[in-house]
Design a protein around this motif. Structure first.
Motif, PDB file in Angstrom:
ATOM      1  N   PRO A  62       0.823  -1.207   0.000  1.00 23.46           N
ATOM      2  CA  PRO A  62       0.000   0.000   0.000  1.00 23.46           C
ATOM      3  C   PRO A  62       0.858   1.258   0.000  1.00 23.46           C
ATOM      4  N   VAL A  63       0.261   2.368  -0.422  1.00 20.97           N
ATOM      5  CA  VAL A  63       1.004   3.615  -0.504  1.00 20.97           C
ATOM      6  C   VAL A  63       0.737   4.541   0.684  1.00 20.97           C
ATOM      7  N   ASP A  64       0.121   4.029   1.719  1.00 18.28           N
ATOM      8  CA  ASP A  64      -0.149   4.844   2.891  1.00 18.28           C
ATOM      9  C   ASP A  64       1.152   5.233   3.577  1.00 18.28           C
ATOM     10  N   ALA A  65       1.047   6.171   4.496  1.00 16.54           N
ATOM     11  CA  ALA A  65       2.212   6.562   5.286  1.00 16.54           C
ATOM     12  C   ALA A  65       2.700   5.353   6.066  1.00 16.54           C
ATOM     13  N   PRO A  66       4.014   5.212   6.175  1.00 17.89           N
ATOM     14  CA  PRO A  66       4.536   4.064   6.913  1.00 17.89           C
ATOM     15  C   PRO A  66       4.121   4.109   8.375  1.00 17.89           C
ATOM     16  N   GLY A  67       3.853   2.950   8.916  1.00 14.97           N
ATOM     17  CA  GLY A  67       3.464   2.848  10.318  1.00 14.97           C
ATOM     18  C   GLY A  67       4.614   2.342  11.153  1.00 14.97           C
ATOM     19  N   LYS A  68       4.313   1.981  12.363  1.00 17.83           N
ATOM     20  CA  LYS A  68       5.354   1.538  13.290  1.00 17.83           C
ATOM     21  C   LYS A  68       5.964   0.203  12.886  1.00 17.83           C
ATOM     22  N   ASN A  69       5.248  -0.594  12.108  1.00 18.57           N
ATOM     23  CA  ASN A  69       5.724  -1.928  11.758  1.00 18.57           C
ATOM     24  C   ASN A  69       6.355  -1.995  10.372  1.00 18.57           C
ATOM     25  N   VAL A  70       6.925  -0.906   9.910  1.00 21.30           N
ATOM     26  CA  VAL A  70       7.561  -0.880   8.600  1.00 21.30           C
ATOM     27  C   VAL A  70       8.821  -1.733   8.646  1.00 21.30           C
ATOM     28  N   THR A  71       8.940  -2.610   7.670  1.00 23.49           N
ATOM     29  CA  THR A  71      10.111  -3.477   7.596  1.00 23.49           C
ATOM     30  C   THR A  71      11.093  -2.939   6.571  1.00 23.49           C
ATOM     31  N   SER A  72      12.306  -3.450   6.621  1.00 22.45           N
ATOM     32  CA  SER A  72      13.285  -3.043   5.613  1.00 22.45           C
ATOM     33  C   SER A  72      12.831  -3.506   4.230  1.00 22.45           C
ATOM     34  N   GLU A  73      12.104  -4.623   4.165  1.00 19.96           N
ATOM     35  CA  GLU A  73      11.568  -5.087   2.884  1.00 19.96           C
ATOM     36  C   GLU A  73      10.577  -4.070   2.316  1.00 19.96           C
ATOM     37  N   PHE A  74       9.715  -3.528   3.163  1.00 21.08           N
ATOM     38  CA  PHE A  74       8.762  -2.515   2.722  1.00 21.08           C
ATOM     39  C   PHE A  74       9.490  -1.309   2.142  1.00 21.08           C
ATOM     40  N   ILE A  75      10.533  -0.862   2.810  1.00 21.03           N
ATOM     41  CA  ILE A  75      11.298   0.302   2.353  1.00 21.03           C
ATOM     42  C   ILE A  75      11.922   0.029   0.994  1.00 21.03           C
ATOM     43  N   VAL A  76      12.582  -1.115   0.852  1.00 20.66           N
ATOM     44  CA  VAL A  76      13.249  -1.465  -0.409  1.00 20.66           C
ATOM     45  C   VAL A  76      12.231  -1.611  -1.538  1.00 20.66           C
ATOM     46  N   VAL A  77      11.154  -2.321  -1.275  1.00 24.19           N
ATOM     47  CA  VAL A  77      10.131  -2.542  -2.307  1.00 24.19           C
ATOM     48  C   VAL A  77       9.497  -1.217  -2.729  1.00 24.19           C
ATOM     49  N   THR A  78       9.215  -0.358  -1.776  1.00 19.76           N
ATOM     50  CA  THR A  78       8.608   0.935  -2.090  1.00 19.76           C
ATOM     51  C   THR A  78       9.545   1.782  -2.942  1.00 19.76           C
ATOM     52  N   ILE A  79      10.799   1.864  -2.550  1.00 21.58           N
ATOM     53  CA  ILE A  79      11.780   2.638  -3.316  1.00 21.58           C
ATOM     54  C   ILE A  79      11.932   2.058  -4.718  1.00 21.58           C
ATOM     55  N   ASN A  80      12.045   0.758  -4.813  1.00 23.57           N
ATOM     56  CA  ASN A  80      12.194   0.127  -6.129  1.00 23.57           C
ATOM     57  C   ASN A  80      10.963   0.342  -7.006  1.00 23.57           C
ATOM     58  N   ARG A  81       9.788   0.194  -6.418  1.00 24.89           N
ATOM     59  CA  ARG A  81       8.544   0.384  -7.167  1.00 24.89           C
ATOM     60  C   ARG A  81       8.455   1.807  -7.719  1.00 24.89           C
ATOM     61  N   LEU A  82       8.810   2.772  -6.893  1.00 24.13           N
ATOM     62  CA  LEU A  82       8.697   4.160  -7.333  1.00 24.13           C
ATOM     63  C   LEU A  82       9.790   4.546  -8.328  1.00 24.13           C
ATOM     64  N   GLN A  83      10.975   3.972  -8.189  1.00 21.46           N
ATOM     65  CA  GLN A  83      11.991   4.305  -9.176  1.00 21.46           C
ATOM     66  C   GLN A  83      11.686   3.656 -10.524  1.00 21.46           C
ATOM     67  N   ILE A  84      11.068   2.501 -10.523  1.00 23.82           N
ATOM     68  CA  ILE A  84      10.639   1.878 -11.780  1.00 23.82           C
ATOM     69  C   ILE A  84       9.593   2.762 -12.449  1.00 23.82           C
ATOM     70  N   LYS A  85       8.625   3.219 -11.666  1.00 25.75           N
ATOM     71  CA  LYS A  85       7.591   4.074 -12.234  1.00 25.75           C
ATOM     72  C   LYS A  85       8.195   5.368 -12.783  1.00 25.75           C
ATOM     73  N   LEU A  86       9.117   5.952 -12.044  1.00 25.95           N
ATOM     74  CA  LEU A  86       9.754   7.186 -12.494  1.00 25.95           C
ATOM     75  C   LEU A  86      10.495   6.978 -13.812  1.00 25.95           C
ATOM     76  N   ARG A  87      11.183   5.863 -13.936  1.00 28.75           N
ATOM     77  CA  ARG A  87      11.890   5.562 -15.191  1.00 28.75           C
ATOM     78  C   ARG A  87      10.931   5.360 -16.355  1.00 28.75           C
ATOM     79  N   LYS A  88       9.866   4.610 -16.115  1.00 28.44           N
ATOM     80  CA  LYS A  88       8.947   4.261 -17.200  1.00 28.44           C
ATOM     81  C   LYS A  88       8.008   5.394 -17.588  1.00 28.44           C
ATOM     82  N   GLU A  89       7.560   6.168 -16.599  1.00 28.18           N
ATOM     83  CA  GLU A  89       6.563   7.200 -16.866  1.00 28.18           C
ATOM     84  C   GLU A  89       7.119   8.617 -16.791  1.00 28.18           C
TER      85      GLU A  89
END
Length: 101
Positions: free
Chosen positions: A7-34
């Motif tokens: 989800p794209v909501d604000a991160p909560g207290k249970n944010v994992t390092s996987e969430f951070i990496v996946v979010t950054i990767n997802r957004l950089q892919i979108k930035l490159r493509k769009e």
């Protein structure tokens, strides 16, 4: 095209390092493509950056995606040389180089 595994909501207290990496990767892919991100996605990056104050790598990546040239450059310079070399092989580094040119 959808890039949302998480989800794209604000991160909560249970944010994992996987969430951070996946979010950054997802957004950089979108930035490159769009070529741009939505206001909601920029807000998500700001939230993620604020949440990750003790994670220098997340700070660097979010600064690059937010196009904060000076901030990204200063953070990258704080990395150890071995970490800088590691990042030189990652896709985010190409966005960083483009940003600081």
């Amino acid at each position: 095209m959808t890039y949302n595994k998480y989800p794209v909501d604000a991160p909560g207290k249970n944010v994992t390092s996987e969430f951070i990496v996946v979010t950054i990767n997802r957004l950089q892919i979108k930035l490159r493509k769009e070529g741009r991100l939505s206001d909601e996605e920029y807000q998500q990056l700001i939230n993620l950056r604020n949440f990750s104050k003790d994670n220098l790598e997340a700070q660097f990546c979010t600064s690059v995606l937010l196009e904060s040239k000076t901030e990204a450059k200063l953070i990258f310079q704080r990395f150890e040389k071995s970490r800088q070399k590691f990042y030189e092989g990652l896709p985010i580094y190409h966005l960083y180089k483009k940003l600081i040119e």
